[in-house]
Design an enzyme around this catalytic site. Structure first.
Site, PDB file in Angstrom:
ATOM      1  N   LYS A  77     -51.851  12.214 -12.560  1.00 53.57           N
ATOM      2  CA  LYS A  77     -50.499  11.405 -11.674  1.00 53.57           C
ATOM      3  C   LYS A  77     -50.791  10.022 -11.864  1.00 53.57           C
ATOM      4  O   LYS A  77     -51.973   9.420 -11.870  1.00 53.57           O
ATOM      5  CB  LYS A  77     -51.028  11.880 -10.291  1.00 53.57           C
ATOM      6  N   SER A 157     -45.929  14.417  -3.602  1.00 49.97           N
ATOM      7  CA  SER A 157     -45.276  13.429  -4.438  1.00 49.97           C
ATOM      8  C   SER A 157     -46.136  13.748  -5.804  1.00 49.97           C
ATOM      9  O   SER A 157     -45.756  13.085  -6.618  1.00 49.97           O
ATOM     10  CB  SER A 157     -46.122  11.865  -3.963  1.00 49.97           C
ATOM     11  N   SER A 181     -48.966  16.548  -0.563  1.00 45.28           N
ATOM     12  CA  SER A 181     -48.647  16.121  -1.872  1.00 45.28           C
ATOM     13  C   SER A 181     -49.360  16.887  -3.236  1.00 45.28           C
ATOM     14  O   SER A 181     -48.967  16.823  -4.212  1.00 45.28           O
ATOM     15  CB  SER A 181     -48.682  14.633  -2.009  1.00 45.28           C
TER      16      SER A 181
END
Length: 493
Positions: A77, A157, A181
Site C-alpha cells: 500500500k 483504504s 481498512s
C-alpha cells in the site's frame, strides 16, 4: 510462538510450501498487471511496479537462498515507505515523497525473501480526509475497481491491495488499518485479511493517522499465506529489543487447528439487516458447529459514546502524528504540517477536491484540547477493550467473537460518495481496542464476496489465525470468482 533470530529463517522456511519457479511467477504477475490493470478493465489497483527482469532476478535470488518467502511477490500500500518509489498516501502533495527508506516491516519482508513488486492505490490519506469520500479513490491513482464487478467498490483504504491480490497481481499484499481498512477491502475482494494487535508490526515510516490504532497487516488468498506473510513482517523496530530481536512463526499449528470444543460467541446484533448476508453467516455457523464448535449467542450493543470518543482520538492524533511524519520526511515535499496539506488541497481544487472535500482535515486542525483527547482515548479504549471484547469473552466464557465482516460491495459513486450497509459488522471494537481481527471469505451474495470476522483478546493473533484456518477447512460455501466486468445478476439454476 517466539523463535530465536539465529534460526528464524531456516525454521520458518519449513512451514512454507515450495515455489516452483519464483522468477517465472514474478513475470506472470507483471504480465497480469499490464493486461488487467494498465489495460483491459483498468482496475487502477497498482500505481507503480518493478520491471520484469528486476522482479525475476530478485525472486530467483531469494528462492535460491532458501529464505522464508522464497521470492514470493508482495504489493505494498502506498502509505508504507519503500526505498525504490515515492510514498504518496494517494495525495499529489506527496508526489515527491521519495525518502529512500524502507519501513522496518519492508526491511523484514526483504530479509525474509519477499519481493516488493510494486505499490498499490488507496483511498487518499487512508480515507481520513472527508466523511463523504468514495473509497478507493486518490488523486494519484484514480478510482480502484473491484475485480468481481468493476463498477463496484473495493472499500477503503487498502483498496488497491485488496483488488490487486483478488485479480492475481501478486502472491499477497500489505494493507494498513486504523478502523476497517484491511478487513473491509479483504472481505469485499474475497480475501483473507488480518489486522494484528497494534504493536505487533512496526508503525515506523508509514504515513499515519493514529498511533493508537494504526497497524499494517497481510492480505492474501488463504489463512496460511496471511500467516506466512505476518511471520515475515512482525516485530518492533530494529534495536528496540536490543540484540536478539524476536521473530514469530504464525503458521505453526495452522494445519491442525480445530474448532472442536471451542465456544464461538456470535455478535448477533452485528449481523445486520441483509437477509442474504444473514443466510451466509448462518451457513458459516452451521459449518463451525459441524466441526465441533459450540455456538453461543451474545446480546451486545456497542455504546454510542465509543464511536464519538474514537473520532476525537483520531482527529487529535491525525494532526499530531501526520504533522510529525511530514516534518520528518527527508524528501523535498511542499507540506510539513496538516495545515500545509489543507492549504495544498485548497490550491489544487480540481485535482484534489473535485469529488469530495476535506472537512475531517479541517476539523482535525482545530482538535487541540489535550485533556479532552486523553479522556476520549481512555474512554474509547475502556469501552472497546476491558468493557467490550474482554468482558464479552470472559462473561460468556467464549474463545472467539464472530460476525459478518461487512456487506457486499456497493456501486462506486464519485458524485455521491460511499453508501455501504452500516448495520453489518463489529470491526470497530477490535480497531479501537487495538486487538486482532481476521476476516475469511464465507461465500458470496449475487457474485459479490462477503467475509466472516474472528476477533479476540490482545495478543491472541496466533489463536485468531488458527480459528480462521479451522473454519476455512470446514467451510462448505462456494466462493465467487472475479468477472472483470460490470456487475450483472448471476444466472440461477
Amino acid at each position: 510462538m517466539k523463535i530465536a533470530p539465529s534460526a528464524v529463517l531456516a525454521v520458518l522456511a519449513l512451514s512454507a510450501p515450495a515455489y516452483a519457479d519464483a522468477g517465472a511467477d514474478a513475470r506472470s504477475y507483471l504480465e497480469r498487471i499490464a493486461t488487467l490493470d494498465d489495460a483491459g478493465p483498468e482496475l487502477n489497483a497498482v500505481i507503480v511496479s518493478l520491471d520484469p527482469d528486476t522482479a525475476a532476478a530478485e525472486a530467483q535470488a531469494a528462492e535460491k537462498a532458501g529464505l522464508l518467502l522464497g521470492g514470493r511477490t508482495v504489493l505494498v500500500k502506498d502509505n508504507v515507505e519503500t526505498k525504490e518509489w515515492p510514498t504518496t498516501a494517494g495525495s499529489l502533495a506527496l508526489a515527491a515523497n521519495m525518502t529512500g527508506r524502507d519501513a522496518p516491516l519492508i526491511a523484514r519482508l526483504r530479509e525474509a525473501g519477499g519481493v516488493v513488486l510494486g505499490k498499490t492505490n488507496l483511498s487518499e490519506w487512508a480515507n481520513i480526509r472527508s466523511s463523504n469520500s468514495t473509497s478507493g479513490w486518490s488523486a494519484v491513482g484514480g478510482l480502484t475497481r473491484n475485480p468481481y464487478a468493476i463498477d463496484r467498490n473495493t472499500c477503503g483504504s487498502s483498496s488497491g491491495s485488496g483488488a490487486a491480490v483478488a485479480a492475481g497481481f501478486a502472491w499477497a499484499a500489505i494493507g494498513t488499518e486504523t478502523d476497517g481498512s484491511i478487513t473491509c477491502p479483504s472481505s469485499i475482494n474475497g480475501l483473507v485479511g488480518f489486522k494484528p494487535t497494534v504493536g505487533l508490526v512496526s508503525q515506523t515510516f508509514i504515513v499515519p493517522i493514529s498511533s493508537s490504532q494504526d497497524t499494517a497487516g497481510p492480505m492474501a488468498n488463504s489463512v496460511h499465506d496471511a500467516a506466512l506473510l505476518l511471520s515475515a513482517i512482525a516485530g518492533p523496530d530494529y534495536g528496540i529489543l536490543g540484540p536478539g530481536d524476536l521473530h514469530y512463526d504464525f503458521t505453526a499449528g495452522l494445519a491442525t487447528a480445530s474448532l472442536s470444543g471451542k465456544r464461538v460467541g456470535v455478535l448477533r446484533k452485528a449481523v445486520g439487516n441483509d437477509r442474504k448476508v444473514t443466510a451466509l453467516f448462518e451457513a458459516a455457523l452451521a459449518d463451525m458447529k459441524a466441526a465441533g464448535a459450540e455456538i453461543v449467542e451474545l446480546d451486545y450493543d456497542a455504546p454510542s459514546e465509543m464511536g464519538s470518543a474514537e473520532l476525537t482520538v483520531l482527529l487529535y492524533e491525525l494532526r499530531r502524528d501526520l504533522g510529525a511524519y511530514l516534518a520528518g520526511s527527508p524528501a523535498a515535499i511542499p507540506v510539513r504540517t496538516l495545515a500545509d496539506a489543507i492549504a495544498f488541497d485548497a490550491a489544487h481544487l480540481e485535482e484534489e477536491m473535485r469529488w469530495f472535500g476535506q472537512e475531517l482535515f479541517v476539523q482535525a486542525e482545530t482538535t487541540t484540547d489535550e485533556e479532552a483527547y486523553k479522556k476520549a482515548r481512555a474512554d474509547s479504549l475502556r469501552l472497546a477493550g476491558p468493557e467490550g471484547i474482554d468482558k464479552l469473552l470472559a462473561d460468556s466464557k467464549v474463545d472467539v467473537l464472530v460476525a459478518p465482516t461487512v456487506g457486499p460491495a456497493w456501486t462506486s459513486d464519485l458524485v455521491n460518495g460511499d453508501h455501504y450497509n452500516g448495520s453489518i459488522g463489529a470491526g470497530s471494537l477490535a480497531a479501537i481496542a487495538g486487538y486482532p481481527h481476521l476476516t475469511v471469505p464465507m461465500g458470496a451474495v449475487e457474485g459479490l464476496p462477503v467475509g466472516i470476522s474472528f476477533m479476540g483478546a490482545k495478543w491472541s493473533d496466533a489463536a485468531m489465525l488458527g480459528f480462521g484456518a479451522a473454519y476455512e477447512r470446514a467451510r462448505t460455501a462456494t466462493l465467487a470468482t472475479p468477472s472483470f466486468e460490470r456487475w450483472q445478476p448471476p444466472a440461477t439454476d
